[in-house]
Design an enzyme around this catalytic site. Structure first.
Site, short mmCIF file in Angstrom:
data_model
loop_
_atom_site.label_atom_id
_atom_site.label_comp_id
_atom_site.label_asym_id
_atom_site.label_seq_id
_atom_site.Cartn_x
_atom_site.Cartn_y
_atom_site.Cartn_z
N HIS A 1 -7.69 -4.63 10.05
CA HIS A 1 -7.41 -4.21 8.68
C HIS A 1 -6.10 -4.80 8.18
CE1 HIS A 1 -5.17 -0.49 10.29
NE2 HIS A 1 -4.28 -1.13 9.56
N GLU B 1 -10.03 -1.64 5.24
CA GLU B 1 -10.68 -1.46 6.55
C GLU B 1 -11.91 -2.37 6.64
OE1 GLU B 1 -9.64 0.39 9.09
OE2 GLU B 1 -7.91 1.24 8.03
N ASN C 1 -8.13 -3.26 14.39
CA ASN C 1 -9.50 -3.57 13.96
C ASN C 1 -9.52 -4.66 12.88
OD1 ASN C 1 -8.48 -2.20 11.82
ND2 ASN C 1 -10.12 -0.69 11.67
N ASP D 1 0.83 -1.21 0.00
CA ASP D 1 0.00 0.00 0.00
C ASP D 1 0.87 1.26 0.00
OD1 ASP D 1 0.96 -0.04 2.62
OD2 ASP D 1 -0.96 -0.59 3.51
C1 GLP Z 1 -1.52 -0.48 8.17
C2 GLP Z 1 -0.48 -0.35 7.13
C3 GLP Z 1 0.09 -1.73 6.88
C4 GLP Z 1 0.61 -2.30 8.20
C5 GLP Z 1 -0.49 -2.32 9.25
C6 GLP Z 1 -0.01 -2.74 10.63
O1 GLP Z 1 -2.46 -1.33 7.61
N1 GLP Z 1 -1.07 0.23 5.94
O2 GLP Z 1 1.12 -1.64 5.92
O3 GLP Z 1 1.09 -3.60 7.97
O4 GLP Z 1 -1.03 -1.04 9.37
O5 GLP Z 1 0.80 -1.73 11.17
P1 GLP Z 1 1.78 -1.96 12.40
O6 GLP Z 1 2.73 -3.01 11.95
O7 GLP Z 1 2.42 -0.63 12.62
O8 GLP Z 1 0.95 -2.40 13.55
#
Ligand code: GLP
Length: 240
Positions: A137, A142, A135, A66
């Protein structure tokens, strides 16, 4: 589903091991990456193995899950900057083998279409690394995102926008949208590597892996993936 639960200190090495094995089996692996906080240590470990352990990424294609819409090149918050700093500038992945869902010169629709096309041209994603939000995602998918969605532009949740707020002087400058692989794009990957660490992820990991498969919890769809590897540190696995 293959489930690996590690001590927090072993988490990054365990995740890297999966990728090293993948690349040993298929040197021209198409590797999907994510740039949340969870994968920082994994990228550090891959760099270490590249410099000291003979990990050769010359034939690997990197495909980022992303990216925010509208950030100038090199912006500190962008996923492109993060993966460049954490991984690409330290290893031998060729620039022509980096596929990003971003191109300021094209419309978002065109970016999405070409991104899907690039993945197909390269034979599909062999191994997609996925982080998870509290949540459920995945990428910017989402709750409520249809499972059939391919790469698309998505509105950022307040939480996703909040995660990058520190890089912006004013609220109004924070991107409102991102382009993300869709859930279908992720599900078409030959293997999915779901990574989660920390107690904050314990509830959502339990719901995603053992609750009903529902668009209310996007990561729950991964229960249906035939080749899913889950790596958790002990705090993230606390409810299992
Ligand atoms: C968002 C980002 C993802 C990431 C996820 C988890 O979805 N777009 O790329 O993997 O959050 O983030 P984190 O690893 O900081 O908990």
């Amino acid at each position: 589903m293959k489930l690996i639960i590690t001590e927090p200190r072993d988490f990054d090495a365990a995740a890297a091991r999966e990728i090293v094995e993948q690349i040993a089996q298929k040197p021209d692996t198409v590797l999907g990456t994510a740039t949340g906080n969870t994968t920082i240590g994994l990228h550090r470990e891959l760099v270490r193995l590249h410099h000291g352990g003979g990990l050769d990424l010359a034939k690997v294609t990197l495909c980022q899950i992303d990216e925010y819409v509208g950030l100038p090149p090199g912006h500190a918050a962008s996923c492109c900057t993060r993966i460049n700093e954490q991984l690409l500038s330290h290893v031998n992945i060729a620039p022509e083998n980096v596929v990003f869902p971003h191109d300021a010169a094209r419309s978002p629709e065109d970016v999405c279409r070409r991104f899907e096309q690039s993945i197909r041209t390269r034979g599909g994603i062999d191994c997609q690394v996925v982080g998870i939000g509290e949540n459920g995602h995945i990428g910017f998918n989402e709750p409520g995102t249809p499972f059939e969605a391919t790469t698309h532009m998505a509105l950022l949740s307040a939480r996703a926008a909040g995660a990058i707020a520190r890089w912006f002087a004013a609220q109004a400058e924070i991107p409102r949208e991102g382009i993300t692989m869709g859930i279908k794009t992720i599900m078409l990957s030959k293997k999915v590597l779901l990574l989660a660490k920390g107690a904050d992820k314990a509830d959502i990991i339990h719901r995603s892996l053992f609750g009903p498969v529902s668009t209310d919890v996007p990561a729950s769809v991964l229960q249906l993936h035939p080749q899913m590897v889950v790596i958790l540190d002990q705090p993230a696995a606390a409810r299992i």
